[in-house]
Write an enzyme that holds these catalytic residues in place. Structure first.
Site, PDB file in Angstrom:
ATOM      1  N   ARG A  16      -9.334   3.559 -18.752  1.00  0.00           N
ATOM      2  CA  ARG A  16      -9.356   3.269 -17.323  1.00  0.00           C
ATOM      3  C   ARG A  16     -10.767   2.957 -16.831  1.00  0.00           C
ATOM      4  NH1 ARG A  16      -5.499   3.563 -13.089  1.00  0.00           N
ATOM      5  NH2 ARG A  16      -6.531   2.558 -11.346  1.00  0.00           N
TER       6      ARG A  16
ATOM      7  N   ARG B  30      -3.043  -0.573  -8.041  1.00  0.00           N
ATOM      8  CA  ARG B  30      -3.880   0.346  -8.828  1.00  0.00           C
ATOM      9  C   ARG B  30      -4.879   1.018  -7.896  1.00  0.00           C
ATOM     10  NH1 ARG B  30      -1.599   0.756 -13.844  1.00  0.00           N
ATOM     11  NH2 ARG B  30      -0.917  -1.285 -14.551  1.00  0.00           N
TER      12      ARG B  30
ATOM     13  N   ASN C 271      -8.346  -1.964   2.602  1.00  0.00           N
ATOM     14  CA  ASN C 271      -6.983  -1.927   2.052  1.00  0.00           C
ATOM     15  C   ASN C 271      -5.997  -1.937   3.206  1.00  0.00           C
ATOM     16  OD1 ASN C 271      -4.896  -1.471   0.019  1.00  0.00           O
ATOM     17  ND2 ASN C 271      -4.755   0.607   0.825  1.00  0.00           N
ATOM     18  N   THR C 272      -4.832  -2.488   2.981  1.00  0.00           N
ATOM     19  CA  THR C 272      -3.760  -2.447   3.956  1.00  0.00           C
ATOM     20  C   THR C 272      -2.647  -1.579   3.393  1.00  0.00           C
ATOM     21  OG1 THR C 272      -2.094  -3.740   5.145  1.00  0.00           O
ATOM     22  CG2 THR C 272      -2.875  -4.672   3.070  1.00  0.00           C
ATOM     23  N   HIS C 273      -2.132  -0.689   4.263  1.00  0.00           N
ATOM     24  CA  HIS C 273      -1.140   0.291   3.803  1.00  0.00           C
ATOM     25  C   HIS C 273       0.039   0.286   4.779  1.00  0.00           C
ATOM     26  CE1 HIS C 273       0.248   3.872   1.675  1.00  0.00           C
ATOM     27  NE2 HIS C 273       0.536   4.399   2.845  1.00  0.00           N
TER      28      HIS C 273
ATOM     29  N   ASP D  24     -12.034   4.408   0.019  1.00  0.00           N
ATOM     30  CA  ASP D  24     -12.996   5.400  -0.491  1.00  0.00           C
ATOM     31  C   ASP D  24     -12.430   5.908  -1.807  1.00  0.00           C
ATOM     32  OD1 ASP D  24     -12.111   8.345   1.548  1.00  0.00           O
ATOM     33  OD2 ASP D  24     -11.029   7.253  -0.016  1.00  0.00           O
TER      34      ASP D  24
ATOM     35  N   GLY E 146     -10.706   8.256  -2.622  1.00  0.00           N
ATOM     36  CA  GLY E 146      -9.362   8.877  -2.593  1.00  0.00           C
ATOM     37  C   GLY E 146      -8.264   7.829  -2.637  1.00  0.00           C
TER      38      GLY E 146
ATOM     39  N   ASP F 129      -5.739   6.090  -0.378  1.00  0.00           N
ATOM     40  CA  ASP F 129      -5.369   5.821   1.029  1.00  0.00           C
ATOM     41  C   ASP F 129      -6.004   6.821   1.987  1.00  0.00           C
ATOM     42  OD1 ASP F 129      -2.076   5.089  -0.221  1.00  0.00           O
ATOM     43  OD2 ASP F 129      -3.765   3.726   0.105  1.00  0.00           O
TER      44      ASP F 129
HETATM   45  C1  GRF Z   1       2.180  -4.497   1.547  1.00  0.00           C
HETATM   46  O1  GRF Z   1       3.109  -3.873   2.416  1.00  0.00           O
HETATM   47  C2  GRF Z   1       1.044  -3.552   1.267  1.00  0.00           C
HETATM   48  O2  GRF Z   1       0.693  -2.741   2.359  1.00  0.00           O
HETATM   49  C3  GRF Z   1       1.621  -2.725   0.168  1.00  0.00           C
HETATM   50  O3  GRF Z   1       2.273  -3.662  -0.677  1.00  0.00           O
HETATM   51  C4  GRF Z   1       2.775  -4.712   0.147  1.00  0.00           C
HETATM   52  C5  GRF Z   1       2.328  -6.010  -0.458  1.00  0.00           C
HETATM   53  O4  GRF Z   1       3.148  -7.026   0.009  1.00  0.00           O
HETATM   54  N1  GRF Z   1       0.597  -1.988  -0.550  1.00  0.00           N
HETATM   55  P1  GRF Z   1       2.965  -8.526  -0.581  1.00  0.00           P
HETATM   56  O5  GRF Z   1       2.958  -8.409  -2.100  1.00  0.00           O
HETATM   57  O6  GRF Z   1       1.692  -9.058  -0.047  1.00  0.00           O
HETATM   58  O7  GRF Z   1       4.178  -9.270  -0.056  1.00  0.00           O
END
Ligand code: GRF
Length: 191
Positions: free
Chosen positions: A63, A89, A105-107, A139, A141, A143
């Site tokens: 890793r 990942r 990052n988007t969550h 960071d 962690g 999320d």
């Molecule tokens: C998104 O909802 C993101 O927040 C999550 O995985 C999804 C990715 O969607 N981690 P896509 O592959 O861009 O359609």
């Protein structure tokens, strides 16, 4: 001068496509970096003429070697901003430290609620009436980095994971474009 953006994605890449479609004089997606050679995101990048790099865990001893290769690969494109958009990942120490302050990052949940890879399923299971989208700094962690912006998405009766996740993604795509353009310009989110 357009800022250079590298996107990290492992899946279908609809968020990547939203960024590709929104490129303008403020930002340019210069590369997609993925850990998944089968990622649908690769097709979106290729159709947009954007370079693709595959950093597949199976190609590395361990890793740590993968972490370093990922960070070096991102560095090669000299990005001002790195966007993790459905990258499945955990980005290791090498990447987190090297891109601190310009790695987001988007969550698909309202962090700190429902971190991890099953956020939408977990929110449904918890029976919440509202969830949403969070964009945050990465960071070390999972999320846990400082939140940049969040937007609420209602959970509707009859929602299943797919319907709820798609409705969240609509919001994620809008927020992601807004945050990237802000990073490239007024920086109201990036004091
Ligand atoms: C998104 O909802 C993101 O927040 C999550 O995985 C999804 C990715 O969607 N981690 P896509 O592959 O861009 O359609």
């Amino acid at each position: 001068m357009a800022i250079r953006v590298v996107v990290l994605a492992s899946g279908s890449g609809s968020l990547l496509k939203a960024l590709l479609d929104a490129q303008d004089e403020s930002f340019e997606v210069v590369a997609l970096v993925t850990d998944n050679p089968e990622a649908g995101a690769i097709g979106h990048a290729a159709r947009a003429g954007v370079q693709v790099a595959v950093i597949d865990l199976v190609d590395f001893e361990n890793r740590e070697a993968w972490d370093l290769a990922l960070a070096d690969c991102i560095d090669y494109y000299q990005p001002e901003l790195v966007v993790s958009a459905g990258f499945m990942r955990v980005i290791g120490g090498a990447g987190v430290s090297r891109f601190a302050g310009r790695l987001i990052n988007t969550h698909p949940a309202l962090l700190p609620a429902f971190p991890g890879a099953h956020a939408v399923k977990d929110a449904l299971a918890a029976g919440v009436k509202e969830t949403g989208s969070t964009i945050h700094f990465v960071d070390p962690g999972v999320d846990t980095g400082p939140v940049i912006v969040q937007k609420v998405v209602a959970v509707l009766d009859g929602d299943d994971e797919a319907s709820l996740h798609e409705r969240i993604k609509v919001v994620e795509r809008e927020l992601l474009v807004e945050v990237v353009k802000d990073f490239a310009g007024p920086k109201k989110y990036f004091k």
